[in-house]
Design a protein around this motif. Structure first.
Motif, PDB file in Angstrom:
ATOM      1  N   THR A 179       0.843  -1.190   0.000  1.00  0.00           N
ATOM      2  CA  THR A 179       0.000   0.000   0.000  1.00  0.00           C
ATOM      3  C   THR A 179       0.880   1.243   0.000  1.00  0.00           C
ATOM      4  OG1 THR A 179      -0.123  -0.023   2.422  1.00  0.00           O
ATOM      5  CG2 THR A 179      -1.870  -1.165   1.207  1.00  0.00           C
ATOM      6  N   GLY A 180       0.374   2.308  -0.647  1.00  0.00           N
ATOM      7  CA  GLY A 180       1.146   3.546  -0.703  1.00  0.00           C
ATOM      8  C   GLY A 180       1.219   4.262   0.627  1.00  0.00           C
ATOM      9  N   LYS A 181       0.210   4.096   1.470  1.00  0.00           N
ATOM     10  CA  LYS A 181       0.186   4.721   2.784  1.00  0.00           C
ATOM     11  C   LYS A 181      -0.631   3.841   3.714  1.00  0.00           C
ATOM     12  CE  LYS A 181      -3.758   7.611   1.497  1.00  0.00           C
ATOM     13  NZ  LYS A 181      -4.291   8.989   1.453  1.00  0.00           N
ATOM     14  N   PRO A 182      -0.456   3.991   5.016  1.00  0.00           N
ATOM     15  CA  PRO A 182      -1.246   3.174   5.945  1.00  0.00           C
ATOM     16  C   PRO A 182      -2.744   3.394   5.742  1.00  0.00           C
ATOM     17  CG  PRO A 182       0.572   4.233   7.092  1.00  0.00           C
ATOM     18  CD  PRO A 182       0.543   4.822   5.715  1.00  0.00           C
ATOM     19  N   SER A 183      -3.481   2.323   5.799  1.00  0.00           N
ATOM     20  CA  SER A 183      -4.917   2.360   5.523  1.00  0.00           C
ATOM     21  C   SER A 183      -5.706   2.469   6.820  1.00  0.00           C
ATOM     22  CB  SER A 183      -5.348   1.094   4.770  1.00  0.00           C
ATOM     23  OG  SER A 183      -4.622   0.939   3.564  1.00  0.00           O
ATOM     24  N   PHE A 184      -6.883   3.078   6.700  1.00  0.00           N
ATOM     25  CA  PHE A 184      -7.845   3.105   7.801  1.00  0.00           C
ATOM     26  C   PHE A 184      -8.759   1.893   7.648  1.00  0.00           C
ATOM     27  CE2 PHE A 184      -6.569   7.539   7.535  1.00  0.00           C
ATOM     28  CZ  PHE A 184      -6.422   7.886   8.866  1.00  0.00           C
ATOM     29  N   TRP A 185      -8.665   0.956   8.572  1.00  0.00           N
ATOM     30  CA  TRP A 185      -9.410  -0.296   8.462  1.00  0.00           C
ATOM     31  C   TRP A 185     -10.723  -0.291   9.234  1.00  0.00           C
ATOM     32  CZ3 TRP A 185      -8.032  -3.557   4.818  1.00  0.00           C
ATOM     33  CH2 TRP A 185      -6.715  -3.555   4.375  1.00  0.00           C
ATOM     34  N   LEU A 186     -10.854   0.574  10.190  1.00  0.00           N
ATOM     35  CA  LEU A 186     -12.046   0.585  11.033  1.00  0.00           C
ATOM     36  C   LEU A 186     -13.024   1.687  10.663  1.00  0.00           C
ATOM     37  CD1 LEU A 186     -10.416  -0.201  14.497  1.00  0.00           C
ATOM     38  CD2 LEU A 186     -11.426  -1.775  12.846  1.00  0.00           C
ATOM     39  N   ILE A 187     -12.755   2.450   9.617  1.00  0.00           N
ATOM     40  CA  ILE A 187     -13.665   3.450   9.093  1.00  0.00           C
ATOM     41  C   ILE A 187     -13.612   3.393   7.576  1.00  0.00           C
ATOM     42  CG2 ILE A 187     -13.491   4.989  11.092  1.00  0.00           C
ATOM     43  CD1 ILE A 187     -11.535   6.685   9.522  1.00  0.00           C
ATOM     44  N   GLY A 188     -14.632   3.911   6.941  1.00  0.00           N
ATOM     45  CA  GLY A 188     -14.640   3.951   5.486  1.00  0.00           C
ATOM     46  C   GLY A 188     -14.957   2.603   4.865  1.00  0.00           C
ATOM     47  N   ASP A 189     -14.639   2.491   3.569  1.00  0.00           N
ATOM     48  CA  ASP A 189     -14.963   1.269   2.824  1.00  0.00           C
ATOM     49  C   ASP A 189     -14.151   0.069   3.293  1.00  0.00           C
ATOM     50  OD1 ASP A 189     -16.756   2.734   1.351  1.00  0.00           O
ATOM     51  OD2 ASP A 189     -15.342   3.137  -0.287  1.00  0.00           O
ATOM     52  N   ASN A 190     -12.945   0.301   3.817  1.00  0.00           N
ATOM     53  CA  ASN A 190     -12.124  -0.818   4.269  1.00  0.00           C
ATOM     54  C   ASN A 190     -12.704  -1.520   5.488  1.00  0.00           C
ATOM     55  OD1 ASN A 190     -10.175  -0.472   2.271  1.00  0.00           O
ATOM     56  ND2 ASN A 190      -8.978   0.958   3.513  1.00  0.00           N
ATOM     57  N   SER A 191     -13.656  -0.909   6.153  1.00  0.00           N
ATOM     58  CA  SER A 191     -14.258  -1.539   7.328  1.00  0.00           C
ATOM     59  C   SER A 191     -14.984  -2.832   6.956  1.00  0.00           C
ATOM     60  CB  SER A 191     -15.222  -0.567   8.001  1.00  0.00           C
ATOM     61  OG  SER A 191     -16.253  -0.175   7.108  1.00  0.00           O
ATOM     62  N   PHE A 192     -15.519  -2.895   5.741  1.00  0.00           N
ATOM     63  CA  PHE A 192     -16.187  -4.123   5.315  1.00  0.00           C
ATOM     64  C   PHE A 192     -15.189  -5.280   5.240  1.00  0.00           C
ATOM     65  CE2 PHE A 192     -17.545  -7.123   2.043  1.00  0.00           C
ATOM     66  CZ  PHE A 192     -18.843  -7.398   2.430  1.00  0.00           C
ATOM     67  N   TYR A 193     -14.004  -5.023   4.683  1.00  0.00           N
ATOM     68  CA  TYR A 193     -12.997  -6.081   4.579  1.00  0.00           C
ATOM     69  C   TYR A 193     -12.429  -6.451   5.946  1.00  0.00           C
ATOM     70  CZ  TYR A 193     -13.325  -4.527  -0.240  1.00  0.00           C
ATOM     71  OH  TYR A 193     -13.808  -4.171  -1.476  1.00  0.00           O
ATOM     72  N   ALA A 194     -12.316  -5.477   6.831  1.00  0.00           N
ATOM     73  CA  ALA A 194     -11.872  -5.790   8.187  1.00  0.00           C
ATOM     74  C   ALA A 194     -12.879  -6.684   8.899  1.00  0.00           C
ATOM     75  CB  ALA A 194     -11.651  -4.503   8.971  1.00  0.00           C
ATOM     76  N   LEU A 195     -14.156  -6.349   8.772  1.00  0.00           N
ATOM     77  CA  LEU A 195     -15.199  -7.170   9.385  1.00  0.00           C
ATOM     78  C   LEU A 195     -15.233  -8.567   8.776  1.00  0.00           C
ATOM     79  CD1 LEU A 195     -17.652  -7.396  11.272  1.00  0.00           C
ATOM     80  CD2 LEU A 195     -19.039  -6.450   9.422  1.00  0.00           C
ATOM     81  N   LEU A 196     -15.089  -8.663   7.469  1.00  0.00           N
ATOM     82  CA  LEU A 196     -15.088  -9.964   6.809  1.00  0.00           C
ATOM     83  C   LEU A 196     -13.890 -10.798   7.257  1.00  0.00           C
ATOM     84  CD1 LEU A 196     -16.387 -11.808   4.654  1.00  0.00           C
ATOM     85  CD2 LEU A 196     -14.938 -10.685   2.954  1.00  0.00           C
ATOM     86  N   THR A 197     -12.739 -10.180   7.400  1.00  0.00           N
ATOM     87  CA  THR A 197     -11.539 -10.908   7.840  1.00  0.00           C
ATOM     88  C   THR A 197     -11.729 -11.491   9.231  1.00  0.00           C
ATOM     89  OG1 THR A 197     -10.126  -9.469   6.500  1.00  0.00           O
ATOM     90  CG2 THR A 197      -9.073 -10.702   8.285  1.00  0.00           C
TER      91      THR A 197
END
Length: 329
Positions: free
Chosen positions: A178-196
């Motif tokens: 990734t180019g920069k650290p991602s926000f996993w608990l907010i935004g669209d990435n929260s869906f992938y965090a929950l799925l994981t």
């Protein structure tokens, strides 16, 4: 000369036989009723724990129950189907938000159940072979399922932190994916965090059930297939999966119900207000009930969810039973 016919004496039943017959019937009746009498306390407690709150929730869904009637909810005015009309009015904000949450939950459930079944089945098939350290590896596979939900999910919360989380450290600092650290608990990435987290927590259960089902498949079938030249994939396709069909039918249904109703994982992961991309319907109903203090609308949403799950379960059981009958024929 006259002869008299000889008559055999009629054997009279002993006086104790008539008394013995009612005793036998009484003993048989006791043996039949005893299992039900032993189950009666558990059934009564089950009804008190599940049925009574369910009936109360259905009654609440027909009332205009807000924070003003919490002290005595029975005094809340009767609204009829008003709460249901608000919930299914998808052109209004409440109904549109509920529909969005429903679609998010359906997509999340399908992905989570599919991945849990796939990973669990692959691991169970791999564990059928004998190798050194198999017992230790089985125990490690079951650790996510054995851990308490809150302890496991809170650990993932720390791992998903933006600045010092392990996930960003591995993906960004070490692997440079990734180019920069991602926000996993907010935004669209929260869906992938929950799925994981859901897959990590749920696949050991699928692994355990499938591994138990594999024990009932005779090894002679695989040996005969190997003599006929069948490879590993052909054996899995022709022997393993058809033999596991009854187990998989129950497993998929249980995983679907558990995942669709999962509340602990998103609540611990995101708190009271889940991001829009991970707004599961269980948390959405909680917000509609305990955050906005509109318990009538939240109860109506819960009843609609219950009806949906009953319909899906009934249709699934009908189709699976027909498929089983066709396979038997």
């Amino acid at each position: 000369m006259t002869t008299t016919a000889y008559k055999e004496p009629v054997a009279q039943a002993p006086s104790g036989a008539a008394k013995r017959e009612p005793r036998r019937r009484t003993g048989r009746l006791r043996r039949v009723c005893l299992p039900y009498l032993l189950l009666l306390p558990a059934l009564l407690l089950e009804l008190l724990v599940h049925l009574v709150p369910m009936v109360i929730g259905i009654v609440m869904s027909f009332k205009e129950l807000t924070q003003f009637y919490i002290r005595d909810w029975s005094t809340a005015p009767w609204s009829g189907l008003g709460n249901y009309k608000v919930s299914v009015n998808f052109s209004a904000p409440v109904g549109d938000a509920l529909l969005h949450s429903f679609f998010v939950t359906v997509g999340f459930t399908l992905l989570s159940v599919g991945l849990c079944w796939l990973i669990g089945t692959a691991a169970a098939i791999y564990m059928q072979d004998t190798f050194r350290g198999r017992g230790l590896l089985r125990a490690l596979f079951l650790v996510p399922y054995a851990l308490p939900v809150y302890a496991a999910v809170i650990t993932w919360v720390f791992m998903f932190q933006h600045d010092n989380g392990l996930v960003n450290h591995v993906l960004h600092d070490q692997l440079h994916l990734t180019g920069k650290p991602s926000f996993w608990l907010i935004g669209d990435n929260s869906f992938y965090a929950l799925l994981t987290v859901s897959v990590w927590k749920g696949w050991p259960f699928a692994f355990l059930i499938v591994m138990a089902g594999l024990q009932n498949i005779p090894r002679e079938l695989y040996e005969a297939a190997a003599l006929d030249g069948a490879g590993m994939w052909q054996q899995i396709r022709r022997i393993t999966l058809p033999s596991l069909r009854p187990v998989n039918q129950v497993l998929v249904l249980v995983l679907f119900l558990w995942t669709f109703n999962d509340f602990n994982t998103p609540y611990v992961l995101f708190g009271k207000s889940a991001p829009e991309a991970a707004d599961l319907i269980s948390v959405h109903i909680y917000q509609a009930s305990f955050v906005t203090w509109n318990f009538g609308t939240g109860s109506a949403m819960s009843v609609l969810l219950l009806l949906f799950l009953l319909v899906v379960t009934g249709v699934y059981l009908i189709f699976t039973s027909r498929g089983r009958r066709a396979a038997d024929v």
